[in-house]
Design a protein around this motif. Sequence first.
Motif, mmCIF file in Angstrom:
data_model
loop_
_atom_site.group_PDB
_atom_site.id
_atom_site.type_symbol
_atom_site.label_atom_id
_atom_site.label_comp_id
_atom_site.label_asym_id
_atom_site.label_seq_id
_atom_site.Cartn_x
_atom_site.Cartn_y
_atom_site.Cartn_z
ATOM 1 N N ASP A 1 0.851 -1.185 0.000
ATOM 2 C CA ASP A 1 0.000 0.000 0.000
ATOM 3 C C ASP A 1 0.887 1.235 0.000
ATOM 4 O O ASP A 1 1.779 1.364 0.861
ATOM 5 N N ILE A 2 0.643 2.122 -0.940
ATOM 6 C CA ILE A 2 1.419 3.360 -1.032
ATOM 7 C C ILE A 2 0.459 4.549 -0.969
ATOM 8 O O ILE A 2 -0.475 4.631 -1.776
ATOM 9 N N GLU A 3 0.659 5.403 -0.018
ATOM 10 C CA GLU A 3 -0.033 6.695 0.002
ATOM 11 C C GLU A 3 1.036 7.773 -0.083
ATOM 12 O O GLU A 3 1.771 8.034 0.876
ATOM 13 N N ALA A 4 1.147 8.362 -1.268
ATOM 14 C CA ALA A 4 2.212 9.325 -1.551
ATOM 15 C C ALA A 4 1.643 10.737 -1.551
ATOM 16 O O ALA A 4 0.576 10.983 -2.131
ATOM 17 N N PRO A 5 2.337 11.683 -0.931
ATOM 18 C CA PRO A 5 1.858 13.059 -0.939
ATOM 19 C C PRO A 5 1.932 13.642 -2.349
ATOM 20 O O PRO A 5 2.793 13.276 -3.156
ATOM 21 N N THR A 6 1.019 14.526 -2.645
ATOM 22 C CA THR A 6 1.024 15.251 -3.916
ATOM 23 C C THR A 6 1.113 16.739 -3.626
ATOM 24 O O THR A 6 0.958 17.178 -2.478
ATOM 25 N N GLU A 7 1.332 17.502 -4.662
ATOM 26 C CA GLU A 7 1.210 18.943 -4.512
ATOM 27 C C GLU A 7 -0.259 19.251 -4.229
ATOM 28 O O GLU A 7 -1.141 18.873 -5.002
ATOM 29 N N LYS A 8 -0.536 19.896 -3.110
ATOM 30 C CA LYS A 8 -1.923 20.129 -2.727
ATOM 31 C C LYS A 8 -2.586 21.088 -3.702
ATOM 32 O O LYS A 8 -2.060 22.166 -4.009
ATOM 33 N N ARG A 9 -3.753 20.661 -4.212
ATOM 34 C CA ARG A 9 -4.488 21.526 -5.133
ATOM 35 C C ARG A 9 -5.964 21.163 -5.107
ATOM 36 O O ARG A 9 -6.350 20.065 -4.695
ATOM 37 N N LEU A 10 -6.777 22.111 -5.557
ATOM 38 C CA LEU A 10 -8.219 21.905 -5.618
ATOM 39 C C LEU A 10 -8.591 21.526 -7.044
ATOM 40 O O LEU A 10 -8.202 22.185 -7.999
ATOM 41 N N ILE A 11 -9.384 20.454 -7.171
ATOM 42 C CA ILE A 11 -9.871 20.046 -8.477
ATOM 43 C C ILE A 11 -11.053 20.903 -8.895
ATOM 44 O O ILE A 11 -11.295 21.128 -10.084
ATOM 45 N N SER A 12 -11.809 21.382 -7.910
ATOM 46 C CA SER A 12 -12.891 22.342 -8.173
ATOM 47 C C SER A 12 -13.015 23.248 -6.953
ATOM 48 O O SER A 12 -12.449 22.963 -5.890
ATOM 49 N N GLU A 13 -13.775 24.309 -7.111
ATOM 50 C CA GLU A 13 -13.957 25.276 -6.026
ATOM 51 C C GLU A 13 -15.136 24.925 -5.117
ATOM 52 O O GLU A 13 -15.427 25.662 -4.182
ATOM 53 N N HIS A 14 -15.816 23.823 -5.382
ATOM 54 C CA HIS A 14 -16.987 23.456 -4.585
ATOM 55 C C HIS A 14 -16.585 23.095 -3.155
ATOM 56 O O HIS A 14 -15.546 22.468 -2.929
ATOM 57 N N VAL A 15 -17.443 23.494 -2.219
ATOM 58 C CA VAL A 15 -17.215 23.187 -0.808
ATOM 59 C C VAL A 15 -18.449 22.468 -0.260
ATOM 60 O O VAL A 15 -19.527 22.503 -0.854
ATOM 61 N N PHE A 16 -18.269 21.812 0.891
ATOM 62 C CA PHE A 16 -19.401 21.188 1.564
ATOM 63 C C PHE A 16 -20.254 22.262 2.229
ATOM 64 O O PHE A 16 -19.726 23.169 2.893
ATOM 65 N N LYS A 17 -21.566 22.154 2.088
ATOM 66 C CA LYS A 17 -22.460 23.150 2.671
ATOM 67 C C LYS A 17 -22.331 23.230 4.182
ATOM 68 O O LYS A 17 -22.361 24.323 4.764
ATOM 69 N N ASP A 18 -22.156 22.063 4.835
ATOM 70 C CA ASP A 18 -22.189 22.062 6.300
ATOM 71 C C ASP A 18 -20.886 22.504 6.935
ATOM 72 O O ASP A 18 -20.882 23.019 8.055
ATOM 73 N N THR A 19 -19.750 22.317 6.239
ATOM 74 C CA THR A 19 -18.450 22.649 6.852
ATOM 75 C C THR A 19 -17.700 23.753 6.126
ATOM 76 O O THR A 19 -16.740 24.303 6.674
ATOM 77 N N GLN A 20 -18.103 24.042 4.879
ATOM 78 C CA GLN A 20 -17.405 25.008 4.021
ATOM 79 C C GLN A 20 -15.970 24.564 3.690
ATOM 80 O O GLN A 20 -15.157 25.368 3.242
ATOM 81 N N GLN A 21 -15.682 23.283 3.876
ATOM 82 C CA GLN A 21 -14.381 22.740 3.521
ATOM 83 C C GLN A 21 -14.386 22.283 2.060
ATOM 84 O O GLN A 21 -15.419 21.865 1.532
#
Length: 463
Positions: A21-41
Motif C-alpha cells: 500500500d502506497i499513500e504518496a503526498p502530492t502537490e496540494k491543489r483543488l480540483i474544483s472550487e466546490h465546498v461542503f455546505k455544512d463545513t465550508q471545507q
Amino acid sequence: MPLLSSKLPNYSGPYQVGVVDIEAPTEKRLISEHVFKDTQQPAFALESVLFSMYYPANKGAISTKPHHPWISDFAQQGEGYARFARINNVFTNNIFSWALWTLVGSTVVPAEVDVPIYGTSTQYDSSTEVPMEAGLPKFPVIVFSHGMASSRTSYTQWCGELASLGFIVAAIEHRDGSGPGSSVMLKDGSSREVYHISESMLEPQPETPEFKQIQIAMRQAEIEETVRVLRQINDGHGKDVFASNARSEGDDLAAWRGRINMDRIVVGGHSYGATGALQALKDAPNDKRPFVGGLILDPGKQSGPLQSDIDVPILVVHSQSWSARHSIFEGRPHFEVVKDLVKKVMRKKEGKKQQSAWFLTSKGTSHPSVTDAPLIEPMLLSWTTGSTIDVREGVMQYVKVGEEFMHFLENGERIGVLAEDVTHPVYDQDERDPERKAHMSQDIGKYWQIHVAPPSTDKKQRG
C-alpha cells in the motif's frame, strides 16, 4: 469467517504475489472550487494518492507482516454505505457495519505484504542504493480505477492473478466521493475521512453532468499522480517514496529501480472507473499519461459521456448483464454507443496499419463478476445478480483476456479470443456457420461473444 462466506483463493500463476500500500503526498491543489455546505471545507482537494501495488515476487516469499484485510474499517465502510442509501445516522450506520461483517468477516487478501520484487535477494539491504541486476525482467503495468461504491480492495483477485502472471497492477483508491469511505493520511500523522458525496451536499450545487465531470477530473488527477509515483520508483527513488509513504510499507522499493516497464503501461477500469480510464486515454500516450492501451470493463451507464478520441489499442469487455440489459445512454442504446466507440478507435491508423480494438461480452457474468464480492459470497451474489458462470471461472476469464491483451501490446501477436473474428455483431445474434463453430475453441464459444475485432484475414471486417 461468517456463514456462507468464502476465503479468497490463492493465485494460480507462476509468480508469488506481493502487495504494497502506497499513500504518496502530492502537490496540494483543488480540483474544483466546490465546498461542503455544512463545513465550508473543499470537497475535491488533492493532497495524496493511495494505491495498492500488486507485483511478482520470489516464489515462497513469506511476509513478516499480516495480510491486508479486505475491509480494514467496518465502521467507516458501514457509514459510507449508509450515506449512499441517504439514511446516515448512528443507528443505520451500525446496521450497515454489522451487515458488512456478516458478509465479509475477517477476509484477507492472500498476497504477501511488502516482500521483495521477483529477482531481489531476500537479504537486500534497503539502506543502500544498488543497480538493477543484469537479466532481471521488467514488468508491464496496469493502472486500475475502481467503480462506483467500490475501493482499491474490491478487485484484489483480478489484480493478484495478473500479478502472478508477471504484471504490476496499481489499484487506485479514489477520493472523488464515489466510494463508500476512505482515509486520507499524510506522513505528519494528520488524516481526514472522505465519504460518498452527492450534488446536494455541495455549494454551489452543481448539476449532475458537471458533478460527474468534476469526479472524472479528480480521478484523472489521481491516475496521473499514480503514474508519477511509479516513474519515481522506477527511476531509483524508491527509498524516498517509502520515506514519504503514510502507510509505512515499501521498505524494499529501492530495489525496484529499472524493474517497471514504463513503455508498457496500460490504464484500466471497471464501470465508473472504465469511464475514467477512457477519459485518461485522451491524447495518450503523453508524459503524464503514457498509456499504450486501455482495458475497459463495463463502461459506465450513468457516469457521463464516454470519451472516444483514442489513439491506442483498447479492449472493451461487457459482462453479460451489461450487454443484455437494454439501457438508453446519451439518447441511444448503451450497447450501440460502446460498439460505435470501439469501431471508431479501430478505424484510426497507426502508421499505415489499422488501429486494433475489441468489444466482447463475457457470457454468464454479471456486473460484479470481475470483483471479489462473488468469490466471498458466491451463493448470495449469484442469486441477486443472475450470474450463471462459476464465480472463480468468471474472474479467471477476465484475467485471461487481460493477459491476452497485454501479450498483444508486447509483441503484436493475437492469441486466444483476441485472435478471432466477430461472432456476434449484435448481442446474442450468432453469425457463425457450422464449420466455424466446429473449428473454434470450445472455451471461446462457451465464454465469449465477439462484437468488434480487427479482421484476422484480408476479408472485410464484419458487423
